[in-house]
Design a protein around this motif. Sequence first.
Motif, PDB file in Angstrom:
ATOM      1  N   THR A  50       0.834  -1.197   0.000  1.00 11.74           N
ATOM      2  CA  THR A  50       0.000   0.000   0.000  1.00 11.74           C
ATOM      3  C   THR A  50       0.868   1.247   0.000  1.00 11.74           C
ATOM      4  N   PHE A  51       0.314   2.317  -0.555  1.00  3.41           N
ATOM      5  CA  PHE A  51       1.001   3.606  -0.583  1.00  3.41           C
ATOM      6  C   PHE A  51      -0.028   4.703  -0.336  1.00  3.41           C
ATOM      7  N   GLY A  52       0.304   5.636   0.546  1.00 11.22           N
ATOM      8  CA  GLY A  52      -0.586   6.749   0.834  1.00 11.22           C
ATOM      9  C   GLY A  52       0.167   8.064   0.803  1.00 11.22           C
ATOM     10  N   TYR A  53      -0.555   9.123   0.474  1.00 11.13           N
ATOM     11  CA  TYR A  53       0.041  10.456   0.439  1.00 11.13           C
ATOM     12  C   TYR A  53      -0.890  11.426   1.159  1.00 11.13           C
ATOM     13  N   ARG A  54      -0.322  12.273   1.983  1.00 14.99           N
ATOM     14  CA  ARG A  54      -1.101  13.288   2.684  1.00 14.99           C
ATOM     15  C   ARG A  54      -0.383  14.627   2.613  1.00 14.99           C
ATOM     16  N   TYR A  55      -1.165  15.669   2.334  1.00 13.83           N
ATOM     17  CA  TYR A  55      -0.639  17.040   2.340  1.00 13.83           C
ATOM     18  C   TYR A  55      -1.346  17.815   3.445  1.00 13.83           C
ATOM     19  N   GLN A  56      -0.577  18.559   4.221  1.00  6.76           N
ATOM     20  CA  GLN A  56      -1.160  19.333   5.311  1.00  6.76           C
ATOM     21  C   GLN A  56      -0.473  20.689   5.413  1.00  6.76           C
ATOM     22  N   LYS A  57      -1.290  21.734   5.469  1.00  6.06           N
ATOM     23  CA  LYS A  57      -0.770  23.072   5.725  1.00  6.06           C
ATOM     24  C   LYS A  57      -1.433  23.597   6.985  1.00  6.06           C
ATOM     25  N   SER A  58      -0.620  24.013   7.942  1.00  7.34           N
ATOM     26  CA  SER A  58      -1.129  24.496   9.227  1.00  7.34           C
ATOM     27  C   SER A  58      -0.618  25.914   9.451  1.00  7.34           C
ATOM     28  N   ASP A  59      -1.540  26.890   9.455  1.00  7.11           N
ATOM     29  CA  ASP A  59      -1.115  28.276   9.625  1.00  7.11           C
ATOM     30  C   ASP A  59      -2.078  29.098  10.474  1.00  7.11           C
ATOM     31  N   ARG A  60      -3.010  28.439  11.161  1.00  7.14           N
ATOM     32  CA  ARG A  60      -3.978  29.153  11.996  1.00  7.14           C
ATOM     33  C   ARG A  60      -3.588  29.020  13.464  1.00  7.14           C
ATOM     34  N   HIS A  61      -3.737  30.124  14.214  1.00 14.81           N
ATOM     35  CA  HIS A  61      -3.336  30.167  15.622  1.00 14.81           C
ATOM     36  C   HIS A  61      -4.566  30.295  16.517  1.00 14.81           C
ATOM     37  N   PHE A  62      -4.536  29.583  17.624  1.00 12.87           N
ATOM     38  CA  PHE A  62      -5.646  29.609  18.566  1.00 12.87           C
ATOM     39  C   PHE A  62      -5.131  29.805  19.984  1.00 12.87           C
ATOM     40  N   THR A  63      -5.883  30.561  20.769  1.00 11.78           N
ATOM     41  CA  THR A  63      -5.710  30.620  22.213  1.00 11.78           C
ATOM     42  C   THR A  63      -6.971  30.021  22.807  1.00 11.78           C
ATOM     43  N   GLY A  64      -6.884  28.794  23.304  1.00 12.67           N
ATOM     44  CA  GLY A  64      -8.089  28.063  23.673  1.00 12.67           C
ATOM     45  C   GLY A  64      -8.919  27.816  22.421  1.00 12.67           C
ATOM     46  N   ASP A  65     -10.196  28.231  22.441  1.00 10.80           N
ATOM     47  CA  ASP A  65     -11.037  28.063  21.257  1.00 10.80           C
ATOM     48  C   ASP A  65     -11.172  29.367  20.470  1.00 10.80           C
ATOM     49  N   HIS A  66     -10.373  30.382  20.811  1.00 14.75           N
ATOM     50  CA  HIS A  66     -10.413  31.660  20.103  1.00 14.75           C
ATOM     51  C   HIS A  66      -9.322  31.691  19.040  1.00 14.75           C
ATOM     52  N   GLU A  67      -9.710  31.951  17.793  1.00 13.66           N
ATOM     53  CA  GLU A  67      -8.723  32.034  16.727  1.00 13.66           C
ATOM     54  C   GLU A  67      -8.083  33.412  16.713  1.00 13.66           C
ATOM     55  N   ASP A  68      -6.749  33.444  16.713  1.00 11.35           N
ATOM     56  CA  ASP A  68      -5.995  34.694  16.718  1.00 11.35           C
ATOM     57  C   ASP A  68      -5.796  35.170  15.282  1.00 11.35           C
ATOM     58  N   THR A  69      -6.842  35.731  14.703  1.00 13.65           N
ATOM     59  CA  THR A  69      -6.796  36.123  13.289  1.00 13.65           C
ATOM     60  C   THR A  69      -5.840  37.277  13.040  1.00 13.65           C
ATOM     61  N   GLU A  70      -5.477  38.029  14.104  1.00 13.98           N
ATOM     62  CA  GLU A  70      -4.549  39.140  13.906  1.00 13.98           C
ATOM     63  C   GLU A  70      -3.174  38.649  13.463  1.00 13.98           C
ATOM     64  N   ARG A  71      -2.854  37.412  13.790  1.00 11.61           N
ATOM     65  CA  ARG A  71      -1.564  36.867  13.352  1.00 11.61           C
ATOM     66  C   ARG A  71      -1.474  36.838  11.830  1.00 11.61           C
ATOM     67  N   LYS A  72      -2.559  36.466  11.189  1.00  6.99           N
ATOM     68  CA  LYS A  72      -2.568  36.422   9.726  1.00  6.99           C
ATOM     69  C   LYS A  72      -2.560  37.826   9.132  1.00  6.99           C
ATOM     70  N   ARG A  73      -3.281  38.759   9.781  1.00  6.38           N
ATOM     71  CA  ARG A  73      -3.329  40.129   9.273  1.00  6.38           C
ATOM     72  C   ARG A  73      -1.951  40.788   9.304  1.00  6.38           C
ATOM     73  N   GLU A  74      -1.185  40.536  10.363  1.00  5.00           N
ATOM     74  CA  GLU A  74       0.145  41.136  10.441  1.00  5.00           C
ATOM     75  C   GLU A  74       1.223  40.226   9.863  1.00  5.00           C
ATOM     76  N   GLN A  75       0.786  39.094   9.301  1.00  4.87           N
ATOM     77  CA  GLN A  75       1.685  38.118   8.661  1.00  4.87           C
ATOM     78  C   GLN A  75       2.747  37.609   9.630  1.00  4.87           C
ATOM     79  N   SER A  76       2.316  37.389  10.864  1.00  2.00           N
ATOM     80  CA  SER A  76       3.238  36.853  11.873  1.00  2.00           C
ATOM     81  C   SER A  76       2.951  35.381  12.171  1.00  2.00           C
ATOM     82  N   GLU A  77       2.061  34.762  11.401  1.00  2.00           N
ATOM     83  CA  GLU A  77       1.702  33.383  11.685  1.00  2.00           C
ATOM     84  C   GLU A  77       2.881  32.445  11.402  1.00  2.00           C
ATOM     85  N   VAL A  78       2.919  31.345  12.153  1.00  2.00           N
ATOM     86  CA  VAL A  78       3.859  30.258  11.892  1.00  2.00           C
ATOM     87  C   VAL A  78       3.185  29.300  10.917  1.00  2.00           C
TER      88      VAL A  78
END
Length: 245
Positions: free
Chosen positions: A20-48
């Motif tokens: 068998t052969f499998g392939y997975r692609y994953q991009k992770s760039d959203r930040h959360f503090t608890g269940d609150h998404e820190d959208t300001e990180r994306k606005r200031e382009q400081s996201e990891v």
Amino acid sequence: MPVIGTQGSPYLEAGSSQFTFGYRYQKSDRHFTGDHEDTERKREQSEVINTLHLLDFGITHAFTKRFGASLSLPVQFAKRSTPVRDAQREIIDRDSQHANGIGDMVVQGTSWVFDPETFLGGNVQLSLGVKLPTGDADVRHRATVRNGNTFTREERTVDQSIQPGDDSFGAVVGLQAFYVLLEEYTLFAQGTYLFNPRNTNGVPTFRSGSGEEVMSVTDQFLGRWGVARAIPFLGEYGFSFSLAG
């Protein structure tokens, strides 16, 4: 999961093997503090940003129709992009980390609970195996490090989230089941738990926070269930689709 309609039988015949052969692609760039998404990180382009390409190679051998063994070896190509700030906390650049190579191999034995000769429309498979520390847990790179108002390039470990391995032997237990519904749909479920007896592996993180000095070795678990069916007109060629969570 076996899908009735895309193959003659959901079971491997005694003495046969399956690759068998499998392939997975994953991009992770959203930040959360608890269940609150820190959208300001994306606005200031400081996201990891973590980007992962994962290839999974596996082989299963059936000693009998009921008992078998399998081997799984992941290969990853991962990148982590982090912001570089000056003394005034302004973002002036980005730093990239890369971690490529094989991950931790899993070898396990498997057994169908019910007789495969009788239970063609549903069964449960149990598995027990070991995770081997074949992946590198101490991949390093030349990081951009700020010292006051100056920047230097110093050796650091890449973040644990993209390390290929954890440098630990572990035990893996698993369960998977399927049930054919209305002769067209296959309901399936899968559960896996990885027991890692080590607490930490001694690999430095180059972080100064208390308790963050070395990397941890965690247990991991996964549950998945869904439904699959053969694609009309293509099922006889082995094509199917599934919906799972």
